[in-house]
Design a protein around this motif. Sequence first.
Motif, PDB file in Angstrom:
ATOM      1  N   ASP A 157     -11.217  18.401 -10.512  1.00  0.00           N
ATOM      2  CA  ASP A 157     -11.464  19.781 -10.075  1.00  0.00           C
ATOM      3  C   ASP A 157     -10.585  20.732 -10.883  1.00  0.00           C
ATOM      4  O   ASP A 157      -9.398  20.468 -11.100  1.00  0.00           O
ATOM      5  CB  ASP A 157     -11.134  19.888  -8.581  1.00  0.00           C
ATOM      6  CG  ASP A 157     -11.492  21.230  -7.988  1.00  0.00           C
ATOM      7  OD1 ASP A 157     -11.066  22.271  -8.540  1.00  0.00           O
ATOM      8  OD2 ASP A 157     -12.182  21.244  -6.959  1.00  0.00           O
ATOM      9  N   GLU A 158     -11.165  21.823 -11.338  1.00  0.00           N
ATOM     10  CA  GLU A 158     -10.459  22.787 -12.198  1.00  0.00           C
ATOM     11  C   GLU A 158      -9.183  23.315 -11.553  1.00  0.00           C
ATOM     12  O   GLU A 158      -8.224  23.626 -12.229  1.00  0.00           O
ATOM     13  CB  GLU A 158     -11.385  23.957 -12.534  1.00  0.00           C
ATOM     14  CG  GLU A 158     -12.625  23.536 -13.267  1.00  0.00           C
ATOM     15  CD  GLU A 158     -12.690  24.080 -14.658  1.00  0.00           C
ATOM     16  OE1 GLU A 158     -11.943  25.014 -14.978  1.00  0.00           O
ATOM     17  OE2 GLU A 158     -13.494  23.548 -15.430  1.00  0.00           O
ATOM     18  N   ARG A 159      -9.177  23.425 -10.235  1.00  0.00           N
ATOM     19  CA  ARG A 159      -7.994  23.959  -9.530  1.00  0.00           C
ATOM     20  C   ARG A 159      -6.917  22.911  -9.335  1.00  0.00           C
ATOM     21  O   ARG A 159      -5.803  23.237  -8.940  1.00  0.00           O
ATOM     22  CB  ARG A 159      -8.413  24.510  -8.175  1.00  0.00           C
ATOM     23  CG  ARG A 159      -9.346  25.712  -8.298  1.00  0.00           C
ATOM     24  CD  ARG A 159     -10.070  25.967  -7.028  1.00  0.00           C
ATOM     25  NE  ARG A 159     -11.002  24.848  -6.816  1.00  0.00           N
ATOM     26  CZ  ARG A 159     -11.642  24.611  -5.689  1.00  0.00           C
ATOM     27  NH1 ARG A 159     -11.454  25.381  -4.668  1.00  0.00           N
ATOM     28  NH2 ARG A 159     -12.471  23.596  -5.588  1.00  0.00           N
ATOM     29  N   GLU A 161      -5.028  20.867 -11.316  1.00  0.00           N
ATOM     30  CA  GLU A 161      -3.775  20.791 -12.078  1.00  0.00           C
ATOM     31  C   GLU A 161      -2.745  21.813 -11.627  1.00  0.00           C
ATOM     32  O   GLU A 161      -1.601  21.475 -11.360  1.00  0.00           O
ATOM     33  CB  GLU A 161      -4.019  20.925 -13.579  1.00  0.00           C
ATOM     34  CG  GLU A 161      -2.731  20.693 -14.350  1.00  0.00           C
ATOM     35  CD  GLU A 161      -2.944  20.537 -15.828  1.00  0.00           C
ATOM     36  OE1 GLU A 161      -1.931  20.524 -16.523  1.00  0.00           O
ATOM     37  OE2 GLU A 161      -4.089  20.425 -16.284  1.00  0.00           O
TER      38      GLU A 161
END
Length: 192
Positions: A157-159, A161
């Motif tokens: 998921d992009e969020r 990290e």
Amino acid sequence: MGGKQQRKSSGGAWAKGKGHSGEGSHAIGKSELYLVDVLRAYPAEDGSIFVKRASASRDLDLVASEGMAGRLSSSNAESHRRPGKWLSMVAASVAEAARTAQYAVENLDATGLDFFASEATDEVLEACAVLDTTRKQESSQQQRAAAMQTLLSFAADERAEGSLTRLALMSAKLYVGAMQTLQARRVFSCRR
């Protein structure tokens, strides 16, 4: 003369951060420090996060004052070997944990906790249950493949990290601060 100079004392050589070079006064390796040595890399089957040693049967045995008492020694605690250095370590840990806790209270949405709270859905938790071999759950190859895809999608998921980086930094500071303070409570209660 290159590098830092060693300081001399009538008792022997001193080096920055190393304490007295005599018997028993050298720094304890980071991996041998109690607060690092007891922490597991992943939870056990019962969800516990500490390594059970020396008759410990639950996590509380390793962090409660009386449990710590018989487990801290000169081989795993700077409080026993280099008390001055240890006090500095406690002070730095408490101060950083306090700053981190205050930040977390005032900026809960920036802690990274939101990612686990909102994105670790029931589907993700079910996938974790399939892949977690400590739970000894039977599953087919097809179930494991689907579960792996779900878990990898969650991690990708992009969020993830940014949230997980903030969460790791915050929780590490709070853990170290809590463990150092618990050890200080134990050491100081013994000296009263």
